[in-house]
Design a protein around this motif. Structure first.
Motif, mmCIF file in Angstrom:
data_model
loop_
_atom_site.group_PDB
_atom_site.id
_atom_site.type_symbol
_atom_site.label_atom_id
_atom_site.label_comp_id
_atom_site.label_asym_id
_atom_site.label_seq_id
_atom_site.Cartn_x
_atom_site.Cartn_y
_atom_site.Cartn_z
ATOM 1 N N ASN A 157 -3.428 0.605 2.745
ATOM 2 C CA ASN A 157 -2.827 -0.719 2.610
ATOM 3 C C ASN A 157 -2.124 -1.129 3.899
ATOM 4 O OD1 ASN A 157 -0.623 0.878 2.508
ATOM 5 N ND2 ASN A 157 0.093 0.222 0.476
ATOM 6 N N GLY A 158 -2.654 -0.639 5.016
ATOM 7 C CA GLY A 158 -2.121 -1.014 6.317
ATOM 8 C C GLY A 158 -2.745 -2.309 6.801
ATOM 9 N N TRP A 159 -2.308 -2.754 8.019
ATOM 10 C CA TRP A 159 -2.779 -4.021 8.570
ATOM 11 C C TRP A 159 -4.308 -4.083 8.644
ATOM 12 C CZ3 TRP A 159 0.895 -5.282 13.291
ATOM 13 C CH2 TRP A 159 2.137 -5.672 12.773
ATOM 14 N N PHE A 160 -4.892 -2.982 9.147
ATOM 15 C CA PHE A 160 -6.345 -2.992 9.335
ATOM 16 C C PHE A 160 -7.047 -2.185 8.250
ATOM 17 C CE2 PHE A 160 -4.401 -3.266 13.592
ATOM 18 C CZ PHE A 160 -4.808 -4.548 13.907
ATOM 19 N N GLY A 161 -6.272 -1.770 7.231
ATOM 20 C CA GLY A 161 -6.813 -0.890 6.197
ATOM 21 C C GLY A 161 -8.022 -1.482 5.500
ATOM 22 N N GLY A 162 -7.920 -2.748 5.073
ATOM 23 C CA GLY A 162 -9.013 -3.392 4.352
ATOM 24 C C GLY A 162 -10.262 -3.505 5.213
ATOM 25 N N PHE A 163 -10.053 -3.935 6.456
ATOM 26 C CA PHE A 163 -11.173 -4.080 7.387
ATOM 27 C C PHE A 163 -11.887 -2.739 7.599
ATOM 28 C CE2 PHE A 163 -12.666 -3.684 11.770
ATOM 29 C CZ PHE A 163 -13.529 -4.773 11.859
ATOM 30 N N LEU A 164 -11.083 -1.692 7.795
ATOM 31 C CA LEU A 164 -11.677 -0.374 8.053
ATOM 32 C C LEU A 164 -12.441 0.119 6.828
ATOM 33 C CD1 LEU A 164 -8.731 1.357 9.933
ATOM 34 C CD2 LEU A 164 -10.901 0.594 10.895
ATOM 35 N N ARG A 217 8.551 10.520 1.193
ATOM 36 C CA ARG A 217 8.322 9.164 0.697
ATOM 37 C C ARG A 217 6.859 8.760 0.901
ATOM 38 N NH1 ARG A 217 12.631 9.344 -1.849
ATOM 39 N NH2 ARG A 217 14.524 8.206 -1.273
ATOM 40 N N LEU A 218 6.302 9.127 2.053
ATOM 41 C CA LEU A 218 4.907 8.794 2.332
ATOM 42 C C LEU A 218 3.981 9.477 1.344
ATOM 43 C CD1 LEU A 218 4.214 8.841 6.166
ATOM 44 C CD2 LEU A 218 3.748 7.020 4.538
ATOM 45 N N GLU A 219 4.280 10.744 1.051
ATOM 46 C CA GLU A 219 3.415 11.484 0.132
ATOM 47 C C GLU A 219 3.477 10.893 -1.269
ATOM 48 O OE1 GLU A 219 4.644 15.506 0.763
ATOM 49 O OE2 GLU A 219 3.496 15.611 2.624
ATOM 50 N N GLN A 220 4.603 10.206 -1.579
ATOM 51 C CA GLN A 220 4.713 9.546 -2.891
ATOM 52 C C GLN A 220 4.221 8.100 -2.814
ATOM 53 O OE1 GLN A 220 8.887 10.055 -3.076
ATOM 54 N NE2 GLN A 220 8.801 12.050 -4.102
ATOM 55 N N TYR A 221 3.567 7.737 -1.720
ATOM 56 C CA TYR A 221 3.078 6.377 -1.475
ATOM 57 C C TYR A 221 4.207 5.342 -1.517
ATOM 58 C CZ TYR A 221 -1.276 8.760 -2.171
ATOM 59 O OH TYR A 221 -2.297 9.653 -2.048
ATOM 60 N N ASP A 222 5.442 5.791 -1.257
ATOM 61 C CA ASP A 222 6.581 4.876 -1.202
ATOM 62 C C ASP A 222 6.729 4.396 0.244
ATOM 63 O OD1 ASP A 222 8.944 3.521 -1.310
ATOM 64 O OD2 ASP A 222 10.195 5.254 -1.824
ATOM 65 N N TYR A 223 5.861 3.445 0.623
ATOM 66 C CA TYR A 223 5.848 2.995 2.015
ATOM 67 C C TYR A 223 7.132 2.259 2.375
ATOM 68 C CZ TYR A 223 1.016 4.427 2.241
ATOM 69 O OH TYR A 223 -0.109 5.179 2.226
ATOM 70 N N ALA A 224 7.679 1.502 1.420
ATOM 71 C CA ALA A 224 8.912 0.766 1.703
ATOM 72 C C ALA A 224 10.037 1.741 2.036
ATOM 73 C CB ALA A 224 9.297 -0.087 0.494
ATOM 74 N N GLY A 225 10.163 2.804 1.242
ATOM 75 C CA GLY A 225 11.205 3.797 1.479
ATOM 76 C C GLY A 225 11.043 4.462 2.831
#
Lengths: 293, 286
Positions: free
Chosen positions: A124-131, B245-253
């Protein structure tokens, strides 16, 4: 050049207890951890050691580490040469800002260095969808590991080369050009030989970090065994599985690399004493060199 | 570039060098820097702006995050202070004393720079664990290093030591011995000479080395996570919490903690820059 300076003073500060205290501290904090690596690696005998480092997964980790270094070090080397050429041979506005920006990756935690590439190229990064639509994997794959390694080793060659090129000045190049050499000829035959030790020094430090990087690579790797595990990551996995002797066996290869790096570094410093300097910024050093000359 | 008939004095064109390649090298430098460092880093800030101030504040000030930040900054501060003291001792001995094997020991000071952090991490953990070479002596004394905040400090001391030694060495080498000898002939004791003559010229460098060690410690990950034990609220460092946090897909955290750490690091970097120019001016005077 320091022979006279290094002579112990007569005023009584040449205290043997100070020397002993410093040596015990260094022994306890630097030497013992290094000895532990080799002693643990060989704790189950030479056979187990050899088995651990010739394990197919260990070999895959070695291959990946070599590949990552083989891509990231030359790229940072080209960058370092280009940056040093622009900064040392020309005057332009914003030069000191540029020098600060080049040093920026040193101020960033390795984990954050990995995180930024997840934010860019993750699902779900900036280029994630494109990639994803084009079926290109960067994160949790080798390209991500290379990008993260380039990020953390970014300043090494540039910051060693810039002061060396600044100290060299531009008289040699101007002479070569006035005698009819082309720009490239001047670079290959005049500039590069002049700065070769500084370049080698930077490459050496860059390579040691590239092969040993753990935090940044750990974030983007995904830890897929045999595929995206570098040597430091392999050490971590073995250690966490309580396969301590095998972890230290692979770690001992990295420790050997560190010792070789230190030996080569000392050799280069002996050849070129001006390479040896405080871990400060290229800019400050460049300023001192110019002030002195 | 177009040909300008009359070049005003002092303009860029008038000072143009005969050396070619300015556009090529600066262009490449700027593109490479932007693509690999600036754009990735800015993505972090753009992401955190997207969180909105309210949400950012919420995820950044949970007790667990605050405890991790406190440990990362606190342990780095203590480790850098200990490194400053011992680093001064080591630098002094390496510059002023002569003993066999000095070159070897001098080279060894850089070991923490060269040794991969994961290797340092597992080695220190083994050393200070219950049955380790040092742990087995320290435990009966009631000193528990491995899997405690003390372990974090020990790992950060290992990582930070060369910064202090390498910053002090050149300054110590350049110190004017005659001033010390003059002080001694005027009746100053060794300690007086040290405190009044030597230390004043070392302060800026010592502070720079301390800050460099501190800055490195705040972001350090590999050497710490093995020995820390990583218990939330107690021995969990901020970089590890980002990882969790990354491993829990908590990107905001993860983003929020990273932005706080990054801003602190940038502030430190600017401080170190200022310190270094201070060191240089002080050093230039002597």
């Amino acid at each position: 050049m320091n022979a006279a300076l290094r002579e112990p003073p007569r005023g009584g500060t040449g205290n043997i207890w100070l020397t002993l205290a410093a040596l015990s501290f260094l022994g306890l904090f630097l030497a013992v951890p290094l000895i532990v690596v080799f002693s643990e690696a060989l704790s189950k005998g030479a056979g187990a050691y050899l088995a651990a480092i010739t394990n197919p997964l260990a070999l895959a980790a070695v291959r990946l580490t070599l590949l990552v270094a083989a891509v990231s070090v030359p790229l940072n080397c080209i960058f370092g040469i280009a940056a040093a050429w622009a900064i040392a041979k020309f005057e332009f506005r914003g030069k000191s800002a540029l020098l600060t920006l080049i040093d920026l990756p040193f101020a960033v935690s390795p984990v954050i260095a990995g995180l930024v590439f997840i934010l860019l190229f993750g699902n779900n990064g900036w280029f994630g969808g494109f990639l994803m639509r084009h079926d290109v994997r960067i994160v949790f794959a080798v390209p991500g590991i290379i990008l993260a390694t380039i990020f953390v080793t970014f300043p090494f060659v540039a910051r060693e080369l810039i002061p060396v090129m600044q100290a060299q000045g531009k008289d040699d190049e101007e002479t070569a050009l006035s005698l009819g050499a082309t720009g490239w000829q001047t670079f290959w035959r005049v500039t590069l030989p002049n700065v070769r030790w500084g370049l080698l020094y930077g490459v050496l430090l860059c390579n040691a970090r590239a092969m040993g990087e753990f935090g940044a690579v750990s974030v983007v790797s995904g830890h897929i065994r045999g595929l995206t595990n570098t040597m430091p990551l392999h050490v971590e996995i073995l250690y966490n599985e309580y396969n301590i002797a095998a972890a230290f066996a692979v770690a001992s290869l990295l420790a050997l690399l560190a010792l070789l790096t230190l030996a080569a570094k000392s050799y280069l410093e002996w050849r070129q004493p001006e390479l040896r300097r405080a871990p400060t910024q290229a800019r400050s050093h460049g300023r001192t060199l110019r002030e002195r000359s | 570039m177009s040909i300008v008939p009359a070049v005003p004095f002092g303009s860029r064109a008038a000072r143009r060098s005969v050396i070619p390649g300015f556009g090529l090298t600066l262009g490449f430098t700027m593109s490479y820097l932007s693509l690999l460092v600036l754009i990735p880093l800015s993505s972090l800030f753009v992401r955190s702006l997207g969180l909105g101030w309210q949400h950012f504040w919420e995820v950044a000030t949970t007790p667990r995050v605050l405890a991790a930040l406190r440990l990362s900054f606190g342990a780095s501060l203590v480790a850098a202070a200990v490194d400053a003291a011992f680093g001064l001792l080591v630098a002094w001995v390496l510059v002023r004393h002569r003993f066999p094997g000095m070159r070897l020991i001098d080279a060894m000071v850089d070991l923490p720079f060269a040794l991969p952090t994961a290797v340092a991490g597992i080695s220190l953990t083994t050393l200070y664990a219950q049955h380790g070479w040092l742990g087995r002596w320290l435990l009966p004394l009631g000193i528990k290093v491995a899997y405690t905040p003390l372990g974090v400090i020990v790992a950060l001391m290992f990582i930070g030591l060369p910064f202090v030694v390498r910053t002090l060495q050149p300054i110590l080498e350049d110190l004017d011995r005659e001033v010390e000898q003059a002080a001694a002939t005027l009746g100053a004791t060794t300690w007086q000479t040290f405190a009044r003559i030597i230390m004043p010229s070392l302060w800026p460098a010592l502070l720079t080395g301390f800050s460099l060690a501190f800055a490195r410690g705040v972001g350090e990950y590999g050497s710490v996570i093995f020995i820390a034990g990583n218990m939330p609220m107690r021995s969990e460092i901020a970089p590890l919490l980002i990882m969790t946090r990354l491993e829990q897909y908590d990107y905001a955290g993860a983003t929020a903690i990273a932005v706080i750490m990054l801003l602190a690091s940038f502030a430190l970097m600017l401080g170190i820059n200022a310190l270094q120019s201070w060191t240089l001016t002080r050093h230039g005077e002597t």
